[in-house]
Every structure is written in structure tokens, then in C-alpha cells.
Design an enzyme around this catalytic site. Structure first.
Site, short mmCIF file in Angstrom:
data_model
loop_
_atom_site.label_atom_id
_atom_site.label_comp_id
_atom_site.label_asym_id
_atom_site.label_seq_id
_atom_site.Cartn_x
_atom_site.Cartn_y
_atom_site.Cartn_z
N LYS C 83 37.19 25.27 24.91
CA LYS C 83 38.64 25.76 26.37
C LYS C 83 39.64 26.49 25.01
O LYS C 83 40.48 27.28 25.91
CB LYS C 83 39.27 24.14 24.65
CG LYS C 83 38.81 23.00 25.43
CD LYS C 83 39.21 23.03 26.77
CE LYS C 83 38.60 21.38 27.23
NZ LYS C 83 39.03 21.38 29.00
N GLU C 105 49.93 19.84 28.42
CA GLU C 105 49.05 18.48 28.09
C GLU C 105 48.31 18.22 27.30
O GLU C 105 47.69 19.61 27.91
CB GLU C 105 49.22 18.12 29.50
CG GLU C 105 48.08 17.65 30.53
CD GLU C 105 47.75 19.33 31.02
OE1 GLU C 105 48.79 19.51 30.57
OE2 GLU C 105 46.23 19.56 30.82
N SER C 390 29.30 22.79 25.53
CA SER C 390 30.39 23.09 25.51
C SER C 390 31.39 23.10 24.08
O SER C 390 32.18 23.61 24.04
CB SER C 390 31.15 22.66 26.89
OG SER C 390 31.25 21.14 26.47
#
Lengths: 420, 284, 420, 284
Positions: C83, C105, C390
Site C-alpha cells: 500500500k 478513506e 502483497s
């Protein structure tokens, strides 16, 4: 086997053969790279562990302190702390030695989780001894060890904490030395552990010394690392010791000042963990070193807001380097460490382990706007500072918030609305 | 020949029981020691409690914790020893740091720092020392202080001890050699390993007597050990367990300590008979 | 602004100027490296984020599947997942654009924590919108955001979950577009987000493509990545798309099969999140893409054991690549994902995020001893497999254990004695 | 000139109130719409509930959720419209995906897929569409379908809309142009921005009438908007709030909807007077 008068092998006779065997293996595989051991170790550290870790200039801290502050990012190592460097080295060594099983002790669980990861990676059965009370306090780390396939053995004797777990692991090792290796988690214990763990951790300083010369164009004026047992400390310092001897670089070992540097003889308690700053020479867990004890020589209970620094002893090599004047022991208290935790989180976007937050707090203590510089430390920190960020703080979230709420910490965010 | 050596190497096989001094409180120790002597102990090992007993198993760790909680400092230990009214030699088992820190002197050579402890021990009536975390390679300063005050320094031999280390111990040991019958730390277990025989064989030429321990809790263990060739039997956890249980329907602590000592002593005697060819009640 | 017929800018008029401004900035700074933007981005990704991440050969998985399985270790990135690549890129871009404030968000909190870290690192005020219910479910991530200095704004409308948080952030952005940048967390939303987020994440595949050629001496036969919104997926795939077009490499997007690939029209619920595998074209959150909807076009509630995959849409570029035949959508169910979570933890010493565990599970489904290969997938996985790991699973410990206990998972360790 | 255009551009300033169809249940809508008409509405906007209302604020989001929970599908929406007995034009406000998915045809060009929705809307009695998530650049297929069935396509102009985009809208808009008075999504607020004046100035040359909305809840807002030059006033959240509150001591929902519509209409009329130079009661 010694560093000056420190170190040695003060262990029960039954362990001596295992220690001699380990010493032999250490000399062959680690020091002489027999069978390419060190090559494999370094390769696995890179691919599995994520080395090299960055040396990052901390822009906002640098501005605050009017100095170039660089963070050695051990928090990015697999598992979240420098612990893996050692655990991977020892488990791999056990494999080279033909051992079939790993035992280790753990207090807060950081060394246990690193060992469990390394053992899973290298397909070695693994048992982690942990005090019953610590098991209840450190559930996420227990889960991580179990998920990695390790057995977690509850130690119920005494208070059920780290020191009972160490005793129990020693005892277990004594009954199974032939096929079992005991992975000690810091630069403590009998020779060859202090030297071997240091050699596995030395990659921190090796990388940092090269990186800082790339980035700053010169050696740092100072290297700052927190010190409990001292493995991240010696890992960061080792490569810089010749620079310290030459007077180019000052090495600061930041100990946990807890609630004050004294010993309560009646209670058998020291409300801190600053063995280097305030301890006396003695023998603990197999080595002669500086430690926290009462007048009789009984080891006292240490304290720190950071469980990873909460230990009454310290690596013998650090004791030696302090006596020789090559390492400068300093300390910051619990409040300052918590403030350091919040400061780094907010201004650099890195939530540090509470251990590492002590190193962060030392900069503030010396160079901050309300700092209280101690002796020559301010001057010795200099213009280019390398700070070893030994681990990340995810493991400390709950306790850091809880401890913050007990205090009046300037930098802390309000958690009230989110904390039920 | 020291008192200890005489006591262990005598005509009869000997019993060397252990209790932790000050467990559960300093006032209790005299009675327990006298009970062990009455039961037939030839030498008594007294543990001086140290906060980090890495060579001891859970049973003795807990005893040490009780003794520490009851205020059994090294000085209190010596005071207890001074009050004892037994005629068997006493051995102090403790850890190196307590010797090293004893007294006001917090610097100097190891010898200088160890001397006050050994002197005080000798004065109080201690005849020998067992320091399980002091390896033979580091033992010369203590050996020197022990010689000065006429205190024996007893070493532990493990099944895994190398020949080279054995030789170093043989040169320095006095009183007796403590043969660890199996791998591990102290603790009562039901079996006594075959390793005992092997260990004793390696020590056959030594001049000091050999006492075998670790795991002795029943008459048969003692018998087997002595039959295998040991001069004496060391037993600790079995006595510490009795102390931990406290007074009970089957008798007071002292009564049961005495009875257990007598049982093990009888086993040892049976073993000696067996070794010399006689068949005894206890032999299988 | 489109990928074939997918993508576009289906947003309220009030946002169009902001989106046009962003498109311009994207073209100048990202595509043309104006003012050295991309250089600074890559440098910060290295020093702050810890790039490059390793490509590690997974020895035990390789043995199990008789293939060379390599793990791209995005779990080692700062924050614990891929991320940060995107969050850092967008916050830096906002700075270059002269914006003074960041909004984002977050659902499970992963994107929120990455954004909060990046904002702290770059000294940008930051507000994270999060559903009230999610705040209560994801407390550690709320703490992390707050520690990094972000405001966490509870969204109380509706069910208080991700979709309400998205609406609220859009609304907030609509009132403050002039000084505020909205950091979208995946390759979704209106153009330029899908393209820009992909470009920030593409570093994953760029590194992996070089690393695999170093290590295996050739291109991989397949690249496997989990797909929710799809940012780690496209990040891993982008550099390999030409290889897929050439037929050298098969790209598998592993979706969350949840409890089965159907839609319950009466309840308005899909017990899965497999938009690529089973969704229909439609318009959601600013883009035309494949999504989970009922016959009327109402978006249904998706489900996955992994909150990071739990989204009813998917990046438009993935929809396009699936239609073109360059990406193969597959899915594994919740049970298989949990088993993958446990397998990787035990045999490789890496606790994966539940998202990434889906990719791990796909290998077992195709190549495992009890595997049920689907179509040509087994063949297409080939001999050299790159799996994008990930993120790490620390965030998922409690829920993984809880979900495991509800099921009969072969590989799972017994937690009974430690789980109170 | 379409019905809508006529209704808004007439001599009097117009009122365009909004309610979500099906809120709180499909059966309620007819009464509410009639009340609004009775209160003076010139055009009525009916929201067709979509699950992801990204252009709506919390008030209308909650209304949409209630309507969805009550089973207000697109088809049910049209059925509601068919039952309405009012003579003001009706505008449907909804999101693009509902148009795109309407009907059985799940493939084909956008125009082909949009046609069924627009035809059904026209048949049911809808005169215009507002699709807030459909940007003008993507609107040609829908424009084409609307033209085919004689339905107006209304665009929203924001304070931040560029000249280039304005031009694109001007070419495609019909019925009226919806001027967003301030940044943000729908929602009742106490202030009406100065931006209104500026926005209207940019649209001065447009042939379609202009209605201004976003944040209108009081008579004074309506007055100010019309005084500034708008042809009409759009108000939504203030009516949705009344529906959400339900029947109360101050009156039934329908009574209060009618009263609020009358209040805003009166404000609009005041504004028109003000603009033409007369001073009225409501002017400050």
C-alpha cells in the site's frame, strides 16, 4: 573467551561440551566461512530477511536538531526487528552442525518469534520456552510463534517470566545437548554466544558504515543505539569501534532509565535497566559483566516500559568497551522514551519499538528545545548522527497507549474517542 | 585427607543429602540438618540461595525462592551454619556471584574478592564448596582461597565432560568428586542412568572419593549407584520435596527427612554388600 | 481516460476540475518526471519504504509443487504491505501540486495507515475517513493512524463501513478540492487514479522482472497475485503484460471466492468478491468496470474472509486485460485461503496477509497433492512461478485464528491452550 | 420548449423540490409529491434510489437506504410515477449504473443499453433526467436516447466547472441547468454562497433556464437565489428531513412538506420582486 575481564563461560559442567562444540563450529563456519556458511547466511538474510535495510535521512528530525540524523531501518527486517539477524544465523549454524532441534527462551516474545520464523524457514523443529505470565501478556507473539509451527512451552516455576524461562531452557538444553542447539537471543550468555551473536548482528553496522559514507560523504560523528542485552547495540557499533578508538565517532548506548537509576535493596528491585550506566561487575547467565544486583550479589528485578530492554545484565563486550572508553553509556527514562515513541511516529511516519524509542529520546534530551545535555554528549553527537532504529512498534501499540494514558506526554495524540 | 574425604571414603558407603538453607525459613534449617544427620547422612550439602539458580531444576528453584523470600542472605546462611549442632561435614552449594560479591571490597583480583567468603565459610563451619557455575578453567582463584582456609572445592563431572577437562578437575578437586549420573540439572527422577557406570570407570584412578547424584529418590537408586562402584550417593530434590510438603499425617518434615535419609543410606549399604558379593534384601 | 471500454470519469461535476488538475499533474510529474518527481519518489520509496523488496525463492513450497516458486516480498515494505507505494506517490504528488491537506478513506485500515505514514513522512496534514463500525473492528490500525498524527473521522451514516467512508470522502473532497488531495487506495475510481496508482505500484513488477531473470535466468511462466481492488495485482502484472501478450507468461489474478461464486438477489449479497471471475460491467465509484450487482444494477454487498479483498468492484484495467485474454481470473474460497495462510506461516516462516494467502492457496489448489486443477491453469503455472506476497499477516492474527476455529483446517496449529 | 423548461422559465420564479421515491416506503410517495405540488412546486425531482449515491450527502443517503430497504427497485419507481396525479413535470434523479443495467439486454452499445430505461421513464411520465455521476463527456448516448423519447437531460454546473466543460454542457443541456451554489454534495446548510451570483453570470447567455440548489432550506435562501438572478430554486435535503422525521405534532409529513414548499416558493417570489425593484416583506 573474554573481553578484558568480562565474558567467560560460567555454566554448569554438563553444558561445557556443548559450548565447546559450538565454539568450534563458530570458529569454523562463522569466522572461517567453512562450507560457505557465511555466504549462505548473508544470502538468506538478503532474500528472506530483506537486507540491506535502508539508511534513511530523517528530514524532520534533522531540521529539529540542526544536524543530519540518519535512521538505520532495522524495523524493516522480516519480523519487525534486528532479532532475525541473529536467529537466522544460529538456526542455520545448528543445521550446519547437524543439530535436529532448536530451543530458545523468550520474554516479550520478540526473540521467540524471530527464532520460530528462522526455524520454519530452515525446516527445523523448534521449542520456545516462555513464562506463563509472559504468555498471557504477549498473546500476539505467542500466536505468531505457533503459526510458524513452533511449540511454545509454558514455564510455570517462580513468577513465570523471562528469567525462569532462561533457567528452564538451560535445563532443557542440558538434557539434550547432543541433538539440540540453544539459540540465545542477545550478546549475553557464555562464550561463544556474545561474540557469535555480535558477528551475526554486525551486518547492521557494516551496512550503515558504507551507507553513511555514500550519503553523507564521511563517517558519522556519532552512532546511537538502545541497549538492553545489547545485540542491536553491538550490531550497530561493531564496525565503528575502530573509528571510536580513533576518536572519529562517539558510540552512545542508550539504556532504559525507567523511573530512576537506583536500586531498592529492600524490595530487590531496580526501577530501571541501566546496567552499563549503574551496574557492578558480577556473573550472570554464564558471563561476567556489569549487572544490577544488591550488596549481597543477588540479581535484582529490573524495569523498563520497554520489555525488550528489561534485563538486569548486559553483553560483556559492552561492559568492556564502556570501561575502555569506546562506548558511552547514557540513559533516558520511561517518560522520555514514550515521548520519543510519539515524536518519531508523528514527524517521520515510523512507529518505533519502545526499545528503539529510547535512542530517539536521547536526541531530544541532548539536542531538543527543552533538552538537558549531559556532559559532553551534546558536543559528541556532532553533525552527522546514525541512529539504529532496531525495531517497529506494532507490538507495542497497546502498551504504549496504556502507558501514555498514565502520564502527561506532550506529543501524544488523544486516543480517548477510539480507546474503549 | 579432609573431613569430607574421610566421611565419604570411609568403610561404609556414604549418603550426601541436600537441603536449601532457609527453606521455608531460616529458623527451620537446624532441625532439618539434624534430622538428616540422624538418618545417617555422612556429609550434608546446604544450598545458599541465589536469585538465578541456572543449575537447579524447578523443585530446588522453588525452594531457593522460598528461602530468599524468607530473608536468607549469605550472611544469614552463615549464621544458620554457626548454630548447627551436627558432627558431619557441611558443604555449601551456591553460585559464583555470591562469592564474588561477598564483603565490602568491590574491587581487586578475583582471589582478593573471593577470600572473604571462603574465610567466613570456614569460620562458620563449612568444610567444602560446590559452585556449579564455576568452570574448572576459572577456578584457580577460588582454589587458592580454599587452600588458604582449608576448605574443599568439589567439582561436578558430567557424562559429557571431555578427557581434557577431567584432567583439569583431577588436578584441582578435593573432598570428593560429584558425579552427575545423567544429563540435566538437579531433580528427582525415577531412573538412574547406565552412564553412571561409565562415568565411574573414567574416574577409577582418581584419589578422591566419588559421590553420584542427580535423580536419586528411592532406596533402589542408592543401592544401584553404590553397587556400580560409587563411594557415596548425593540426593537433593527428594529432600527438598519433603520440606516443600511440610508437616503431614505421615510425620513432621524432620521425621520424614530422617526416614528418607535412613532409607537411602540403607540402600547404599545394600549396594555395598552387593558389590562385595553378598546378596541382600534389597537386591534384585 | 479508458482501458478499452472500461474506466472513465463517472463523478459529480463538482469533482471534474480537481480530476482534470490531477490528470495534468499526473501527466507532468509522473509521466514526464517534471521537477524530478519520479526520482524523488523512487528515492523515498527506497530509503523510507525499504525498496527494493527481495524476490525470495520459497524452498519448501518449491519442493512441494515441484516448481521454482519465488515470493515477491512486499510484506517487507514499510507498513507491512504494498500500500505504501501508492500512498507515498500520491502524497508526494499532492505536495508537488501545492496541496495542503490529504484526505483518504479506509476500510480495514491498511490504506489509511499507509497514507498516514506517508503524510507524516512528508509533513502533510491528513484526515482519514473510516466507518464507525470499521473503527471498532480495526482498533490497532486506528491507533497506528492516530500515532502517525492523522485525524480519523468516524463516518456514521448507513452501516458505517467502507462504502459509506468512500462516499463521505468524495463529499469532503468536493467541498475542499482547491487545497486538498484525495488519496484513493487502489486502481479504482475515476481517471487518472487507476492509471496513476498502477504506475506507482508498477515498481513491484519492474523489480520482480529483473530479479527473476537474475535468479532463474529467464522470465517466469506465471505471475500470481491476489485481486480485490487490484493495486497489488496490477503493480505485479504491469511490467509483465507485454510478456503475457507474447504468450511467455500467464498472469493469474486470484480473487476471493468467499463462500461461493453466486449472488443472492433477495438479500443483495454476494458471498464472495470475485468481480473479474463473475461480475458484470457497470459503473461504480467513478469508473466503468466489472462489478458485483443485482439484475437492477444495485451494487451488492461482497464478502471475503480477507477484508482487503472485500470490494464489489475491481480496477478497470484488470477488467480490460481479462477481456483481452492477458489476465486469467481465478478464485479460491475462504477455507482454502486460511489453509494457505497456515501453510506459508509454517513452511516458510512468513505469516502472510489473508489477502496474499489467496495467492498462496491458488498454488495448492492447482499443484498441491489434493489439488483440483482448473482448466489449463496447472499447465500455465509452469516451472517458474512468481507469487506477489502483497502484505504481512500481523494485522490478521486475531481474525485468522477466529476464522480458523470455525472451520476444520488441516494445516492449522492448535491454539486452544493459548487462546483464552 | 419542453414542459420543464416552460415550468421553470415562466413569469414566476419556480421551485424544484426533491424527495427520494420510496422513502420511507413506495406507498408514501404519491401523497408527498401531491403535497409538494400543492405547496407550489413547479417541477418535482424524484430520486430513484441507488446503492452507492456518491453525489448525495448523509441526509439523502439515509433516505435512499430506507427506500431500498422498502423495496424501491427501478421498476417500482416507475410504477410509483405512474400513479401520481399531479400536473407538474417530474424529473428523475439517479445514477448511471441503474440506467445502464435496466432491461434484459446486458450487452450492446451504450445507446442500446440506455434506451429501455429512457423509454420506460418517458412512458411512466418522467419529463427529465439528472444523472449526477454522468459527466458531459460521456453523455452523448444518453442524450441520443433522451432526444428519441422527448426527455430532457439536465446537467449540473459547479462553481469550479471550466469554460470548456460549460461549453460542452451548453450544447447538450435541455430542460434547465442545475447550478450548484457551492462546493460539496447535497445537504441543507444555512448559508448560500456568493458563488451563486458568479455562476449565474457565466450562464447569462444560455437559452435554458437556471435553477440553483445545494443548501436551500429557508425562505431567505430562496429569496436570495432568485434575487441574484436565478429562474428557479432547487431544494432537497430540507424536504427529505421532513420525511425522515415523520408525522409530528406540528403536522403530518404531507402537511409540513406543503408548508415548506409554500415557504420557499414565497421566498422565491419575494426574490423576484426584489430583482424587479419592489421592496417586499422578506427583503433585508
Amino acid at each position: 573467551t573474554k573481553f578484558g575481564e568480562y565474558g567467560g563461560q560460567y555454566v554448569p559442567e554438563v553444558l561445557m561440551p556443548a559450548i565447546e562444540e559450538l565454539t568450534d563450529a563458530y570458529e569454523r563456519y562463522v569466522l572461517e566461512n567453512e562450507d560457505g556458511f557465511m555466504d549462505e547466511f548473508r544470502e538468506r538474510l538478503a532474500d528472506f530477511g530483506g537486507r540491506p535495510t535502508p539508511l534513511q535521512r530523517a528530514d524532520q528530525l534533522s531540521e529539529r536538531y540542526d544536524a543530519d540524523v540518519y535512521l538505520k531501518r532495522e524495523d524493516l527486517l522480516h519480523g519487525g526487528a534486528h532479532k532475525l539477524n541473529n536467529a537466522l544465523g544460529q538456526v542455520l549454524l545448528a543445521k550446519y552442525m547437524g543439530k535436529e532441534r532448536i530451543v530458545a527462551e523468550t520474554g516479550a516474545g520478540q526473540h521467540g518469534t524471530a527464532t520460530a520464523m528462522a526455524a520454519a524457514h530452515l525446516d527445523m523443529p523448534c521449542e520456545i520456552y516462555m513464562g506463563r505470565r509472559d504468555i498471557n501478556r504477549q498473546r500476539p507473539n505467542v500466536f505468531r510463534m505457533r503459526l510458524n509451527g513452533a511449540e511454545v512451552v509454558p514455564v510455570t516455576v517462580g513468577r513465570g517470566t523471562l528469567k525462569e524461562a532462561i533457567n528452564e531452557t538451560m535445563r532443557e538444553w542440558a538434557t539434550s545437548v547432543e541433538d539440540t542447539h540453544y539459540v540465545i537471543g542477545s550478546i549475553v550468555g557464555p562464550h561463544p554466544f556474545p561474540r557469535m551473536v555480535r558477528d551475526f548482528q554486525a551486518v547492521i553496522g557494516e551496512e550503515a558504515r558504507e551507507q553513511i559514507q555514500d550519503k553523507a560523504g564521511r563517517l558519522p560523528d556519532s552512532v546511537v543505539a538502545c541497549a538492553g542485552g545489547g545485540s542491536n547495540t553491538m550490531g550497530a557499533f561493531h564496525e565503528f569501534v575502530p573509528d571510536a578508538e580513533d576518536g572519529d565517532t562517539t558510540l552512545f548506548a542508550v539504556e532504559a532509565g525507567g523511573e530512576g537509576l537506583f536500586v531498592d535493596e529492600d524490595e530487590g528491585v531496580a526501577p530501571h535497566s541501566a546496567s552499563l550506566s549503574s551496574g557492578d561487575e558480577g556473573v550472570l547467565h554464564g558471563a561476567r559483566t556489569k549487572l544490577l544486583q544488591d550488596a549481597d550479589g543477588q540479581i535484582v528485578e529490573s524495569h523498563s516500559v520497554s520489555s525488550g530492554l528489561d534485563y538486569a545484565g548486559v553483553g560483556p563486550e559492552l561492559s568492556y568497551l564502556v570501561d575502555e572508553g569506546h562506548v558511552t553509556p547514557v540513559s533516558v527514562d520511561d517518560d522520555a522514551a514514550l515521548e520519543g515513541f510519539h515524536r518519531l511516529s508523528q514527524v517521520e511516519g515510523i512507529i518505533p519499538a519502545l526499545e528503539s524509542a529510547h535512542a530517539v529520546a536521547f536526541l531530544e534530551q541532548q539536542l531538543g528545545p527543552d533538552g538537558v545535555p549531559a556532559g559532553t554528549a551534546e558536543r559528541d553527537l556532532g553533525d552527522v548522527i546514525v541512529l539504529n532504529l532496531s525495531g517497529r512498534g506494532d507490538k507495542d501499540l497497546e502498551s504504549a497507549i496504556e502507558e501514555t494514558e498514565k502520564r502527561d506526554i506532550d506529543a501524544a495524540p488523544d486516543m480517548g474517542v477510539f480507546h474503549e | 585427607m579432609s573431613d569430607i574425604e574421610k566421611a565419604i571414603a570411609g568403610d561404609e558407603p556414604s549418603l550426601v543429602p541436600y537441603v536449601t538453607a532457609g527453606d521455608p525459613e531460616p529458623e527451620a534449617t537446624a532441625e532439618y540438618v539434624e534430622a538428616l544427620a540422624a538418618g545417617g547422612a555422612d556429609v550434608i550439602e546446604l544450598g545458599m540461595p541465589f536469585s538465578e539458580p541456572i543449575a537447579d531444576g524447578p523443585t530446588i528453584q522453588n525452594a531457593i525462592q522460598r528461602a530468599l523470600a524468607a530473608g536468607t542472605t549469605p550472611e544469614r546462611f552463615f549464621e544458620i551454619v554457626e548454630t548447627l549442632d551436627v558432627d558431619v561435614p557441611l558443604v555449601c552449594m551456591t553460585y559464583y556471584n555470591l562469592l564474588y560479591q561477598y564483603g565490602d571490597r568491590k574491587e581487586g583480583s578475583d582471589y582478593e574478592r573471593l577470600r572473604p567468603f571462603v574465610r567466613r565459610a570456614a569460620e562458620a563451619g563449612i568444610s567444602g564448596l560446590i559452585i556449579p557455575d564455576l568452570p574448572v578453567d576459572e577456578s584457580d582463584p577460588l582454589r587458592e582461597a580454599c587452600d588458604e582456609f582449608g576448605v574443599d572445592l568439589i567439582f561436578v563431572v558430567a557424562p559429557t565432560t571431555t578427557d581434557e577437562r577431567l584432567e583439569a578437575m583431577r588436578e584441582r578437586v578435593s573432598g570428593f568428586v560429584y558425579v552427575q549420573a545423567r544429563l540435566g540439572t538437579t531433580g528427582a527422577q525415577a531412573d538412574v542412568s547406565d552412564a553412571t557406570h561409565e562415568s565411574l570407570a573414567r574416574l577409577a584412578e582418581w584419589s578422591v572419593p566419588k559421590a553420584v547424584g542427580f535423580g536419586v529418590s528411592e532406596r533402589e537408586h542408592a543401592e544401584e549407584i553404590v553397587a556400580t562402584g560409587a563411594d557415596g550417593v548425593v540426593a537433593g530434590s527428594v529432600f527438598v520435596d519433603i520440606v516443600a510438603e511440610g508437616d503431614a499425617d505421615e510425620g513432621t518434615v524432620a521425621e520424614r527427612l530422617e526416614a528418607k535419609a535412613a532409607e537411602l543410606k540403607a540402600g547404599a549399604l545394600d549396594g555395598a554388600d552387593e558389590r562385595s558379593g553378598k546378596v541382600t534384601d534389597g537386591a534384585r
